[in-house]
Design an enzyme around this catalytic site. Structure first.
Site, PDB file in Angstrom:
ATOM      1  N   GLY A 118       0.819  -1.199   0.000  1.00 38.64           N
ATOM      2  CA  GLY A 118       0.000   0.000   0.000  1.00 38.64           C
ATOM      3  C   GLY A 118       0.858   1.255   0.000  1.00 38.64           C
ATOM      4  N   SER A 119       0.358   2.290   0.642  1.00 34.82           N
ATOM      5  CA  SER A 119       1.012   3.592   0.557  1.00 34.82           C
ATOM      6  C   SER A 119       2.331   3.672   1.317  1.00 34.82           C
ATOM      7  CB  SER A 119       0.071   4.686   1.068  1.00 34.82           C
ATOM      8  OG  SER A 119      -1.020   4.843   0.182  1.00 34.82           O
ATOM      9  N   THR A 120       2.678   2.660   2.119  1.00 29.02           N
ATOM     10  CA  THR A 120       4.012   2.680   2.725  1.00 29.02           C
ATOM     11  C   THR A 120       5.094   2.626   1.650  1.00 29.02           C
ATOM     12  OG1 THR A 120       4.080   0.270   3.033  1.00 29.02           O
ATOM     13  CG2 THR A 120       3.191   1.588   4.852  1.00 29.02           C
ATOM     14  N   PHE A 121       4.754   2.080   0.472  1.00 27.42           N
ATOM     15  CA  PHE A 121       5.722   2.004  -0.629  1.00 27.42           C
ATOM     16  C   PHE A 121       6.020   3.387  -1.205  1.00 27.42           C
ATOM     17  CE2 PHE A 121       7.208   1.218  -4.964  1.00 27.42           C
ATOM     18  CZ  PHE A 121       8.160   0.222  -4.751  1.00 27.42           C
ATOM     19  N   LYS A 122       5.185   4.371  -0.908  1.00 30.91           N
ATOM     20  CA  LYS A 122       5.441   5.726  -1.404  1.00 30.91           C
ATOM     21  C   LYS A 122       6.757   6.275  -0.865  1.00 30.91           C
ATOM     22  CE  LYS A 122       0.535   6.696  -2.062  1.00 30.91           C
ATOM     23  NZ  LYS A 122      -0.679   7.308  -1.471  1.00 30.91           N
TER      24      LYS A 122
END
Length: 518
Positions: free
Chosen positions: A217-221
């Site tokens: 999810g957005s932790t990969f941002k």
């Protein structure tokens, strides 16, 4: 006749030489891989009916020890006094099932069969009791207990580590199992119990923290932002992405939307603060491009099995092929379109085919807090003899360098902002510099359930972070970027608070019937 004898002699010599070479390959060069192979119980058969050293935490809690059975058959039995709390780290040591975890990877030290202990045995020939080794983990009992209690009955994982050294402080997954149920000198009961555990849909034997892959999810941002900063195309102020509610990459009619239809855009600190999908999809697909994004992810550890010192770790995954370049973006604002730019945009926000373990994402956060360096993760700190003297220390080692210090500082400032006034406010701890990134990953398309994520770090302001953490709570109700901040962040904050406090170290007392150490 002499010719035939010579030919026979030459043939025997060739066969003998081939056998000699093969034996050396097996016994010397392949010995480590063969001993570590699942199902190989040779080491267990060698070591089972003899004393074995303790496994204990850095703060003195005994996790495994050996007692005399006093009955017929085998004389010794392994015991695990903390039950399920450390089971997925210590593993088990049984006759019928072999060994796993620390019991396997440090089996030679525990049984006194490693090189250091064999040398000591040669210098002390009159020691009738033999020598065993005690393995001391870097993990802390108080941090592990906090991780378990904070996660509760919810399925998920918690990882906490010191990003400066790679020492793991907590490694917890729910559900777990009790290794005492697998300790059976005959082996028959242990096999029955393991069969039941293997058949359970909850997979309690699987350490989900480092052996299971999830959409990050957005932790990969954090990785996408790092790729942009590393490329030089992204700074704290530029570019400023347009204010949008959705963005449709070339090659598809399926738009990428912001959570709850939010309108967002702007420079790096702002789009990370609110976790803007449209901006990060455009950053990865247009500003950064596939080569730089993949290379940066791989330099964080994606695509490589992490060198953790217990068996079974899996490599996190990022797609590497996005097809051939097709030309510039049609709006003339820069960037190259590829055959699968749509897939690249999805990966850039942690969706699509991106997959990561909680351990990997803790190392990503740790690298930002540690000046761009990923250290080799490890659960063991040192090996001691029965007198308490250190025989071997596990020295810190650099594994990856995805960013330099200046680049890491830019991303760190942005992650600090996510905690100061963004989606990860629940991670904040007064008196410490705390940075983080929330994430939400939909489990099944069309279902109103998602994995709630958070990654972060904490430490003294202006210095390398002391603790990095990753938390995933699986299959939570609702799909919103706030899910990670509401569900996962409070868990991570409790773990960070405990880890930032000095460990209450106490010398372990003797356990009933304990052998192999003080």
């Amino acid at each position: 006749m002499n010719v035939q004898i010579r030919r026979l002699a030459v043939g025997i010599l060739v066969l003998y030489s081939a056998l000699f070479v093969r034996l050396n390959v097996v016994q010397v060069y392949s010995a480590g891989d063969l001993n570590a192979r699942e199902g190989n119980n040779r080491q267990v058969l060698r070591d089972f009916d003899r004393p074995r050293g303790k496994i204990q935490t850095s703060d003195g809690t005994v996790l495994a020890f050996t007692t005399e059975t006093g009955g017929d058959g085998f004389e010794y039995q392994r015991n695990y006094p903390t039950g399920e709390l450390f089971a997925q780290v210590t593993g088990y040591f049984t006759l019928g099932l072999g060994s796993t975890g620390v019991e396997r990877s440090y089996g030679d030290d525990l049984s006194g069969q490693s090189g250091a202990f064999e040398l000591r045995a040669l210098t002390n020939l009159f020691d009738s009791e033999g020598t065993t080794g005690d393995v001391v983990l870097s993990m802390r009992n108080d941090v592990q207990e906090t991780a378990r209690d904070a996660l509760g009955d919810r399925r998920g994982s918690v990882v906490a580590l010191d990003p400066r050294t790679g020492e793991i402080l907590a490694l917890w997954s729910t559900p777990s199992y009790d290794p005492n149920l697998l300790v059976d000198s005959t082996g028959s009961e242990a096999i029955r119990v393991k069969t039941l555990l293997d058949e359970s849909p909850d997979k309690p034997l699987l350490a989900r923290s480092f052996r299971e892959l999830f959409a990050p999810g957005s932790t990969f941002k954090v990785v996408t932002a790092s790729a942009g900063v590393r490329s030089g195309a992204v700074t704290m102020d530029t570019p400023s992405y347009p204010q949008l509610t959705e963005w449709t990459p070339p090659g598809t009619t399926k738009a990428i939307r912001n959570f709850d239809g939010a309108l967002c855009g702007g420079p790096l600190d702002e789009i990370l603060r609110v976790s803007c999908n449209t901006s990060f999809a455009e950053m990865g697909a247009r500003t950064v491009g596939p080569d730089q994004l993949v290379e940066t992810a791989e330099d964080f550890g994606f695509g490589s099995k992490p060198p953790i010192d217990i068996p079974g770790a899996v490599a996190s995954e990022i797609p590497t092929d996005y097809g051939r370049p097709l030309g510039p973006f049609p709006d003339g604002e820069g960037g190259t379109v590829y055959e699968n730019t749509a897939g690249l945009a999805q990966v850039s926000i942690g969706q699509g085919d991106a997959r990561a373990t909680p351990l990997q994402m803790a190392m990503v956060a740790g690298a930002i807090g540690n000046g761009g360096i990923v250290m080799e993760p490890h659960v063991v700190a040192e090996v001691r003899d029965t007198e308490g003297d250190v025989v071997r220390e596990i020295e810190p080692a650099i594994w990856k360098r995805p960013l330099d210090q200046k680049q890491a500082a830019v991303v760190r400032t942005a992650m600090d902002g996510v905690v100061d006034d963004g989606t990860a406010e629940a991670l904040d701890i007064e008196g410490f510099e705390v940075g983080g990134k929330t994430g939400t990953a939909q489990t099944v398309a069309g279902e109103d359930r998602s994995h709630a994520w958070i990654v972060g770090y904490a430490g003294v302001e202006g210095e390398a972070a002391e603790v990095a953490v990753a938390v995933i709570v699986e299959a939570q109700q609702g799909i919103s970027e706030q899910t990670g901040g509401r569900v996962a962040a409070p868990i991570a904050q409790r773990v960070l608070r405990t880890a930032l406090n000095p460990a209450p170290v106490s010398a372990p007392g003797d356990l009933p019937g304990q052998l192999g150490g003080n």
